[in-house]
Design a protein around this motif. Sequence first.
Motif, short mmCIF file in Angstrom:
data_model
loop_
_atom_site.label_atom_id
_atom_site.label_comp_id
_atom_site.label_asym_id
_atom_site.label_seq_id
_atom_site.Cartn_x
_atom_site.Cartn_y
_atom_site.Cartn_z
N ARG A 1 -16.83 -20.96 -20.02
CA ARG A 1 -16.11 -20.41 -18.61
C ARG A 1 -17.53 -19.70 -17.89
NH1 ARG A 1 -12.09 -18.59 -17.62
NH2 ARG A 1 -12.23 -17.06 -17.47
N LEU A 2 -17.77 -18.33 -18.47
CA LEU A 2 -18.46 -17.29 -18.11
C LEU A 2 -19.78 -17.96 -19.09
CD1 LEU A 2 -16.32 -14.27 -19.82
CD2 LEU A 2 -16.82 -14.86 -17.72
N THR A 3 -20.56 -18.80 -19.86
CA THR A 3 -21.67 -19.17 -20.28
C THR A 3 -21.61 -20.15 -18.95
OG1 THR A 3 -20.85 -19.66 -22.39
CG2 THR A 3 -22.69 -20.91 -21.53
N LYS A 4 -20.95 -21.29 -18.28
CA LYS A 4 -21.08 -21.75 -17.29
C LYS A 4 -21.61 -20.89 -15.99
CE LYS A 4 -18.67 -26.14 -18.41
NZ LYS A 4 -17.72 -27.47 -18.48
N ALA A 5 -21.39 -19.25 -16.32
CA ALA A 5 -21.69 -18.83 -14.50
C ALA A 5 -23.18 -17.54 -15.30
CB ALA A 5 -20.25 -17.76 -15.14
N GLY A 6 -23.11 -18.40 -15.94
CA GLY A 6 -24.65 -17.88 -15.94
C GLY A 6 -24.91 -16.32 -17.36
N ILE A 7 -23.69 -16.31 -17.76
CA ILE A 7 -23.75 -14.68 -18.77
C ILE A 7 -24.17 -15.48 -19.97
CG2 ILE A 7 -22.72 -13.81 -19.51
CD1 ILE A 7 -20.49 -13.42 -17.22
N PRO A 8 -25.61 -15.47 -20.54
CA PRO A 8 -26.42 -15.59 -21.56
C PRO A 8 -25.30 -14.72 -22.79
CG PRO A 8 -27.03 -14.19 -21.09
CD PRO A 8 -25.94 -14.17 -19.98
N GLY A 9 -26.24 -15.85 -24.22
CA GLY A 9 -25.15 -15.40 -25.55
C GLY A 9 -24.20 -15.55 -25.74
N LEU A 10 -23.38 -16.26 -25.59
CA LEU A 10 -22.11 -16.03 -25.83
C LEU A 10 -21.79 -16.69 -26.55
CD1 LEU A 10 -20.17 -15.60 -22.08
CD2 LEU A 10 -20.91 -13.43 -23.83
N VAL A 11 -21.00 -16.62 -27.48
CA VAL A 11 -20.44 -17.89 -28.23
C VAL A 11 -19.29 -18.09 -29.16
CG1 VAL A 11 -21.13 -18.56 -30.95
CG2 VAL A 11 -23.23 -17.47 -29.66
N TYR A 12 -18.47 -19.22 -29.49
CA TYR A 12 -17.36 -18.99 -29.96
C TYR A 12 -17.46 -19.79 -31.06
CZ TYR A 12 -12.89 -20.77 -30.57
OH TYR A 12 -11.06 -20.81 -30.88
N LEU A 13 -16.44 -19.06 -31.91
CA LEU A 13 -16.56 -19.33 -33.58
C LEU A 13 -15.03 -19.69 -33.64
CD1 LEU A 13 -17.33 -19.52 -36.11
CD2 LEU A 13 -17.08 -17.29 -36.50
N PRO A 14 -14.43 -21.28 -33.90
CA PRO A 14 -13.36 -21.54 -34.49
C PRO A 14 -13.17 -21.66 -35.91
CG PRO A 14 -15.26 -23.46 -34.48
CD PRO A 14 -16.03 -22.69 -33.51
N MET A 15 -12.06 -21.05 -36.01
CA MET A 15 -12.00 -20.44 -37.61
C MET A 15 -10.77 -21.30 -38.07
SD MET A 15 -13.22 -17.58 -37.72
CE MET A 15 -12.60 -16.24 -39.12
N GLN A 16 -10.42 -22.06 -37.73
CA GLN A 16 -9.62 -23.20 -38.30
C GLN A 16 -9.69 -24.13 -40.17
OE1 GLN A 16 -11.07 -24.07 -35.37
NE2 GLN A 16 -9.51 -25.01 -34.16
N ASN A 17 -8.81 -23.23 -40.88
CA ASN A 17 -8.99 -23.55 -42.13
C ASN A 17 -9.92 -22.63 -42.27
OD1 ASN A 17 -7.80 -25.93 -41.95
ND2 ASN A 17 -8.99 -27.13 -41.47
N ALA A 18 -10.39 -21.18 -41.99
CA ALA A 18 -11.26 -19.88 -42.12
C ALA A 18 -11.12 -19.92 -44.03
CB ALA A 18 -10.87 -19.03 -41.83
N TRP A 19 -9.11 -19.42 -44.08
CA TRP A 19 -9.25 -19.24 -45.36
C TRP A 19 -8.77 -20.33 -46.37
CZ3 TRP A 19 -4.90 -14.84 -43.05
CH2 TRP A 19 -5.44 -14.36 -42.84
N GLY A 20 -8.87 -21.88 -46.03
CA GLY A 20 -8.84 -22.75 -46.84
C GLY A 20 -7.41 -22.98 -46.58
N SER A 21 -7.05 -24.12 -47.27
CA SER A 21 -5.61 -25.47 -46.66
C SER A 21 -4.69 -25.39 -48.49
CB SER A 21 -6.32 -26.37 -46.39
OG SER A 21 -6.72 -27.29 -47.33
N ASP A 22 -4.90 -24.33 -49.30
CA ASP A 22 -4.47 -24.06 -50.47
C ASP A 22 -2.84 -23.02 -50.07
OD1 ASP A 22 -5.89 -22.14 -50.25
OD2 ASP A 22 -6.91 -22.83 -52.47
N GLY A 23 -2.88 -22.05 -49.22
CA GLY A 23 -2.07 -21.55 -48.45
C GLY A 23 -2.38 -20.65 -50.07
N GLU A 24 -3.64 -19.88 -50.84
CA GLU A 24 -3.34 -19.16 -51.27
C GLU A 24 -4.43 -17.70 -51.26
OE1 GLU A 24 -2.14 -19.41 -54.38
OE2 GLU A 24 -1.51 -21.11 -55.12
N ALA A 25 -4.70 -17.97 -49.43
CA ALA A 25 -6.01 -16.35 -49.14
C ALA A 25 -5.22 -15.44 -48.74
CB ALA A 25 -6.70 -17.29 -48.15
N THR A 26 -3.57 -15.01 -48.81
CA THR A 26 -3.10 -14.24 -48.34
C THR A 26 -2.68 -14.06 -49.21
OG1 THR A 26 -1.01 -14.87 -47.84
CG2 THR A 26 -3.15 -15.38 -46.12
#
Length: 329
Positions: free
Chosen positions: A278-303
Amino acid sequence: MHAQGLEWRQLRGEDVEGKGWSETAAPFDRLPISAQALVPPSVWNLSHHSAGICFRFVTASPQIGVRWSVGGELAMPHMPASGVSGVDLYGRDSGGKWRFIGVGQPRQQVGNQVVFEGARGGPREFCLYLPLYNNTLRVELGFAPGTGLLPPPPRKHRPIVFYGTSITQGGCASRPGMAFTAIAARALERSHTNLGFSGNGKMELALAHLLSEIDASVYVLDCLRNMSEPQVLERLEPFVRQLRAKRPQTPILCAGDAFLDSPTEPSRSKITRETVERLTKAGIPGLVYLPMQNAWGSDGEATVDGVHPTDLGMSRQAEVFVKALKKLV
């Protein structure tokens, strides 16, 4: 290795890398003195922890000694003393890559000491990381007589500024150099400022004002774990607008949440993504969304505990951030 015969030099606040401000209450604090009147007391207290602060240097000394003292508890139930209160030394190899050399494991608050293997065959660049979750009160470095201490190559770029939660601060890395922020900074050959505050990454506007005082190459906002859905709705847009008003061109990377994210994308991450769009469409530049799905993997061993990453989780999370940051820095 033994410290006998080394010449010792005390490290000062102005010597280190990773501080966003020079006017701090103690040499290795992360917020300026002026912040005490602006931020919540819990954030101010956590700002005394030396997360992300490091010392780069060049020496030909075959041995490097470190003496250091900390002010709080050495360890936590789910995080070892080597990460909470230890020091961590890296050095460049013959190909210019950063390599782990050793960790200083604390045994008491005052008067810890370790001697690392140093340079062989000539001067070499090193980086000493300070404790992640403790107040670092004093640091001394020891070198063989006559080997000297030289300044490191200057940084060519502005720092990456990370603002977020306990995970951003470094919980629960086994040693300081394994925080995902430090891993990412080494991979990108950038300095970084770690403004992770355990349990307190909540996007108060005072923090947006403080972040804007740092001339960064990119701002990373990674606060969702500490915020409720109403808080994200209420605070994210004003925070971004405040930061953008002071820094019109600096990229702002808004991260989703690795722990909560799923293929259907839960609401806190969804709110973040939609706000960025929404803010990007409103003209605010340089905003990026970073999805983090599976950033730690899917094996359950990362915490450690289902919430805080181990070194494996930190490494996996760093890879996701490096891929995104390469496009922005």
